[in-house]
Design a protein around this motif. Structure first.
Motif, PDB file in Angstrom:
ATOM      1  N   SER A 136       0.824  -1.208   0.000  1.00 51.39           N
ATOM      2  CA  SER A 136       0.000   0.000   0.000  1.00 51.39           C
ATOM      3  C   SER A 136       0.858   1.258   0.000  1.00 51.39           C
ATOM      4  O   SER A 136       0.579   2.215  -0.727  1.00 51.39           O
ATOM      5  CB  SER A 136      -0.929   0.008   1.216  1.00 51.39           C
ATOM      6  N   LYS A 137       1.930   1.247   0.766  1.00 49.99           N
ATOM      7  CA  LYS A 137       2.820   2.407   0.824  1.00 49.99           C
ATOM      8  C   LYS A 137       3.550   2.594  -0.494  1.00 49.99           C
ATOM      9  O   LYS A 137       3.681   3.712  -0.998  1.00 49.99           O
ATOM     10  CB  LYS A 137       3.819   2.235   1.967  1.00 49.99           C
ATOM     11  N   LYS A 196       1.237   4.009  -3.372  1.00 48.60           N
ATOM     12  CA  LYS A 196       1.002   5.447  -3.245  1.00 48.60           C
ATOM     13  C   LYS A 196       2.258   6.251  -3.576  1.00 48.60           C
ATOM     14  O   LYS A 196       2.188   7.319  -4.188  1.00 48.60           O
ATOM     15  CB  LYS A 196       0.515   5.763  -1.835  1.00 48.60           C
ATOM     16  N   LEU A 227       2.754   6.113  -7.484  1.00 47.60           N
ATOM     17  CA  LEU A 227       1.764   6.923  -8.194  1.00 47.60           C
ATOM     18  C   LEU A 227       1.947   8.410  -7.907  1.00 47.60           C
ATOM     19  O   LEU A 227       1.625   9.252  -8.744  1.00 47.60           O
ATOM     20  CB  LEU A 227       0.353   6.483  -7.825  1.00 47.60           C
ATOM     21  N   ALA A 228       2.475   8.740  -6.750  1.00 50.91           N
ATOM     22  CA  ALA A 228       2.729  10.143  -6.430  1.00 50.91           C
ATOM     23  C   ALA A 228       3.785  10.739  -7.340  1.00 50.91           C
ATOM     24  O   ALA A 228       3.853  11.961  -7.511  1.00 50.91           O
ATOM     25  CB  ALA A 228       3.173  10.276  -4.972  1.00 50.91           C
ATOM     26  N   TRP A 277      -2.673  16.425  -8.806  1.00 52.97           N
ATOM     27  CA  TRP A 277      -2.234  15.214  -8.105  1.00 52.97           C
ATOM     28  C   TRP A 277      -0.761  15.317  -7.714  1.00 52.97           C
ATOM     29  O   TRP A 277      -0.372  14.956  -6.601  1.00 52.97           O
ATOM     30  CB  TRP A 277      -2.468  13.998  -8.994  1.00 52.97           C
ATOM     31  N   ASN A 311       0.836  15.638  -3.794  1.00 55.73           N
ATOM     32  CA  ASN A 311       1.777  14.635  -3.273  1.00 55.73           C
ATOM     33  C   ASN A 311       3.221  15.122  -3.269  1.00 55.73           C
ATOM     34  O   ASN A 311       4.153  14.321  -3.333  1.00 55.73           O
ATOM     35  CB  ASN A 311       1.656  13.347  -4.104  1.00 55.73           C
ATOM     36  N   GLU A 348       2.088   3.404 -12.769  1.00 52.81           N
ATOM     37  CA  GLU A 348       3.370   3.956 -12.315  1.00 52.81           C
ATOM     38  C   GLU A 348       4.065   4.768 -13.399  1.00 52.81           C
ATOM     39  O   GLU A 348       4.636   5.826 -13.130  1.00 52.81           O
ATOM     40  CB  GLU A 348       4.273   2.806 -11.863  1.00 52.81           C
ATOM     41  N   TYR A 405      -8.014   7.838  -8.374  1.00 55.13           N
ATOM     42  CA  TYR A 405      -7.388   6.517  -8.382  1.00 55.13           C
ATOM     43  C   TYR A 405      -8.156   5.551  -7.483  1.00 55.13           C
ATOM     44  O   TYR A 405      -8.591   5.925  -6.386  1.00 55.13           O
ATOM     45  CB  TYR A 405      -5.947   6.587  -7.887  1.00 55.13           C
ATOM     46  N   PHE A 460      -7.317   2.892  -5.301  1.00 56.83           N
ATOM     47  CA  PHE A 460      -6.153   2.273  -4.678  1.00 56.83           C
ATOM     48  C   PHE A 460      -6.408   0.826  -4.285  1.00 56.83           C
ATOM     49  O   PHE A 460      -5.506  -0.005  -4.333  1.00 56.83           O
ATOM     50  CB  PHE A 460      -5.721   3.074  -3.444  1.00 56.83           C
ATOM     51  N   GLN A 501      -3.832  -2.007  -5.448  1.00 63.49           N
ATOM     52  CA  GLN A 501      -3.132  -2.779  -4.425  1.00 63.49           C
ATOM     53  C   GLN A 501      -3.481  -4.267  -4.507  1.00 63.49           C
ATOM     54  O   GLN A 501      -2.614  -5.127  -4.338  1.00 63.49           O
ATOM     55  CB  GLN A 501      -3.477  -2.228  -3.040  1.00 63.49           C
TER      56      GLN A 501
END
Length: 439
Positions: free
Chosen positions: A57-58, A61, A64-65, A117, A121, A339, A369, A371, A375
């Motif tokens: 999960s980390k 994100k 994608l950031a 976005w 981020n 990505e 998104y 997520f 994920q």
């Protein structure tokens, strides 16, 4: 010290030990003829600790950031009907040609979402601010007014929000709609221009439609003569090789000076997975072309751009020259969906990239998104590849991803992996010989 190993033999019957995890090739006799050196290599490999993956999960994100490319599907329509096109209706899990066009609101909202976005981020930033906005289709020049408005709008937006940040533009086109005014616009805005061209007139027209070659080649000549500096820096070609056409004639055609002077040639085989397409396994004059290229290398001649590309495709990017360390518990080749770019369809939906099927939707302009979906798919990919990849002899050259091994929302690796492994054993001995004459 136990490592995954495989015994290989080249065409001259010399034996080697290959370590797929590290992409390391050693002569078999090294352990007996130079044991001190061999033990040093083994000790070095045993001390290598591959980094552990972050929590999925980390990592999702974080990746994608830092997306830095926006790709807009300007239309689902096209002025050609290439016989191998993924949108021809011959492919499963892919849309078909339609009359749908992206409207200005969708394009503007996509650009706004993309840059908002990134600003949102900022704290997770690790890539520099170098942005690319790409235009895709169908044939994007059918919606050229949208392309023009998007360029002008995004340039002003980036100047206002990011100051001197670099902004690039790219477009993939069959080139038939390029006229002087469109060419001038692309040059003025320093577009990366990828033109689809498959070879001499009869081969190109067979793939793309009668009469398509002449118009495109006139445009290429215009570009080459009017903007030689831009042509060398920014113009590339996408060459799709259908194996029922003559590779020797294709290589001869692209060996002309006008193609030697372009920025890049991208050569690849027809993709026919998950489709009703059927092409020969062996290309017409393919083996002859490879032998001719080897002969040139043996005699010390420099290869043409097209010859370098053909070699890469023939060996499917097998390269035994570089040591590679795979990351533990992570997908070996696949990127996280979304990505590399934010791909927005004409309807404002987000796909993993322009090459994934319709079933791999990862969000929309309306919802942002998704997520949970990203994920879930990433976790499923890693679970399926964790042990499979570690024990695979072709892991260093694998490009399995959701686009190549994903279908109707599922991951199906068996057929893809078997083909890659089979190809590795078919070509690796020949590749070792090619590397010898390439020194």
């Amino acid at each position: 010290m136990q490592f995954l190993t495989v015994k290989l033999v080249d065409k001259e019957k010399y034996e080697y030990i290959y370590y797929p995890t590290f992409n390391l090739l050693l002569p078999s006799e090294i352990a007996s003829t130079n044991p001190i050196f061999y033990n040093k290599i083994m000790n070095f490999l045993s001390r290598i600790k591959t980094p552990e993956s972050e929590k999925i999960s980390k990592e999702v994100k974080f990746k994608l950031a830092n997306v830095r490319k926006l790709l807009l599907e300007t239309t689902e329509n096209c002025n050609l009907r290439c016989r191998y096109c993924v949108y021809s209706g011959k492919f499963l899990d892919r849309r078909k040609h339609s009359s749908k066009f992206m409207d200005w609101k969708t394009a503007k909202d996509s650009i706004d979402f993309f840059f908002d976005w990134i600003i949102k981020n900022e704290k997770m930033r690790y890539y520099p601010y170098v942005f690319t906005i790409g235009f895709y289709g169908g044939e994007p020049l059918l919606n050229f007014e949208l392309v023009r408005k998007s360029v002008l709008y995004s340039k002003e937006l980036v100047r206002h929000k990011f100051g001197n940040a670099e902004l690039n533009f790219s477009i993939t086109t069959n080139g038939l709609l390029l006229d002087n005014s469109k060419i001038d616009f692309l040059v003025e805005n320093d577009f990366w221009l990828l033109l689809s061209l498959d070879g001499p007139p009869d081969i190109h027209d067979r793939n793309k439609g009668k009469g398509s070659f002449n118009k495109l080649f006139e445009t290429i000549i215009t570009l080459y003569k009017r903007y030689p500096e831009y042509y060398q820096r920014k113009v590339a070609y996408s060459i799709v090789y259908a194996k029922d056409t003559d590779l020797k004639r294709i290589v001869e055609f692209f060996s002309q000076e006008i193609f030697e002077n372009c920025y890049e040639l991208n050569f690849g085989y027809v993709v026919d997975s998950y489709s009703t397409l059927r092409f020969p396994k062996k290309g017409l004059n393919e083996e002859l072309v490879i032998e001719n290229i080897k002969e040139k290398k043996k005699n010390g001649f420099e290869l043409k751009k097209i010859e370098e590309e053909v070699v890469k495709a023939y060996y499917l990017n097998i390269n035994l020259k570089s040591l590679r360390i795979q990351q533990e518990d992570k997908n070996h080749s696949s990127c996280i969906l979304g990505e590399k770019c934010l791909f927005v369809t004409t309807r404002g939906e987000f796909l993993g990239c322009e090459k994934t099927g319709n079933s791999f939707k990862i969000g929309s302009l309306r919802m942002g998104y998704n997520f949970k979906t990203i994920q879930r798919l990433e976790k499923e990919w890693r679970n399926k590849t964790r042990m499979k990849c570690k024990e695979c002899v072709a892991q260093a050259f694998c490009n399995a991803c959701f686009a190549t091994a994903g279908f109707e929302g599922r991951i199906n690796l068996s057929k893809y992996c078997n083909e890659r492994i089979q190809h590795f054993f078919q070509r690796v001995g020949d590749h070792i010989e090619y590397q010898k004459i390439s020194k």
